[in-house]
Design an enzyme around this catalytic site. Structure first.
Site, PDB file in Angstrom:
ATOM      1  N   GLY A  77       0.896  -1.447   0.072  1.00 19.34           N
ATOM      2  CA  GLY A  77      -0.273   0.445   0.589  1.00 19.34           C
ATOM      3  C   GLY A  77       1.441   0.887   0.012  1.00 19.34           C
ATOM      4  N   GLY A  78       0.277   2.347  -0.178  1.00 20.39           N
ATOM      5  CA  GLY A  78       1.208   3.585  -0.151  1.00 20.39           C
ATOM      6  C   GLY A  78       0.924   4.172  -1.507  1.00 20.39           C
ATOM      7  N   PHE A 157       7.221  -1.309   7.376  1.00 18.42           N
ATOM      8  CA  PHE A 157       7.326   0.151   7.910  1.00 18.42           C
ATOM      9  C   PHE A 157       9.332   0.654   7.751  1.00 18.42           C
ATOM     10  CE2 PHE A 157       9.084  -2.440  11.056  1.00 18.42           C
ATOM     11  CZ  PHE A 157      10.508  -1.608  12.309  1.00 18.42           C
ATOM     12  N   CYS A 174       5.891   9.740  -0.122  1.00 15.09           N
ATOM     13  CA  CYS A 174       4.039   8.620   0.688  1.00 15.09           C
ATOM     14  C   CYS A 174       3.111   9.637  -0.327  1.00 15.09           C
ATOM     15  CB  CYS A 174       4.488   9.007   1.429  1.00 15.09           C
ATOM     16  SG  CYS A 174       4.620   7.641   2.393  1.00 15.09           S
TER      17      CYS A 174
END
Length: 220
Positions: A77-78, A157, A174
């Site tokens: 995601g992101g 992360f 992001c």
């Protein structure tokens, strides 16, 4: 309390780390591997999430090549993010059916483990409503982008410990115009190993894990 295998991979290129993630995730889905936490550091690389926008990559292939930066599209995601030396990267490979079937709760738990880790160093970090990641004021210090398949997680992360922040000039991190920071920029000198050890303690507490070292473990 459940078992989680901790693997510290050192500095490893993105493609090799992705292959390890995919192998572990496949084994976790089959029930032939335990939950894992991979801690590592990447050489210079920019990755683009599955919902990312190429316009947030501000440099062409020639510029990236001269700067020694690889580029990888990913299924996390992101949007777009940078990984490089001095950054603690964590990839949990977890079956959330054994914890909570809630991706939002999972992301918040990762954020909390990072917030608590930074708190150990006197850094007051937190969240910004409706945004993912960990922030010090308006500056992002940790990015989070995850992938789930049949409730098994991958990706994770990236926490800026002593990262050279000038490399973020090549992207809109992001997809946001907010600035970035690092522990070093905030006056904290710490090794990746030390920060990784502290993160692991908070991660284990939040997810109720007993952390076990080793290359691989059968499912508990």
């Amino acid at each position: 309390m459940r078992n989680c295998c901790l693997r510290q991979l050192g500095r490893i290129d993105y493609a090799s780390a992705l292959e390890i993630q995919e192998q572990l995730a496949a084994s976790r889905k089959q029930g032939t591997a335990a939950d894992h936490l991979l801690l590592l550091e990447h050489p210079h690389v920019i990755t683009l999430g599955r919902n990312g926008h190429l316009e947030n990559l501000l440099a062409g292939d020639d510029i990236l090549e001269r700067a020694g930066i690889a580029f990888f599209p990913t299924n996390r995601g992101g949007d777009v993010t940078y990984h490089g030396p001095g950054q603690l990267v964590g990839y949990p490979i977890l079956d959330l059916r054994d914890w909570k079937r809630d991706v939002g709760a999972y992301v918040r738990a990762l954020e909390q483990a990072i917030i608590d880790t930074l708190g150990d160093y006197g850094i007051e970090a937190g969240r910004i409503p409706k945004l993912t990641g960990v922030w010090v004021g308006e500056r992002k210090i940790a990015a989070i982008g995850v992938h789930l398949s049949r409730w098994v997680t991958s990706h994770g992360f990236a926490l800026n410990v002593s990262t050279d922040l000038s490399y973020f000039q090549y992207i809109v991190p992001c997809g946001l115009t907010k600035p970035v920071t690092s522990m070093a920029a905030l006056g904290v000198r710490a090794s990746l190993d030390e920060v990784g050890e502290r993160f692991t303690r908070h991660f284990a507490r939040i997810f109720d894990f007993e952390m076990l070292p080793g290359a691989s473990l059968a499912a508990a």
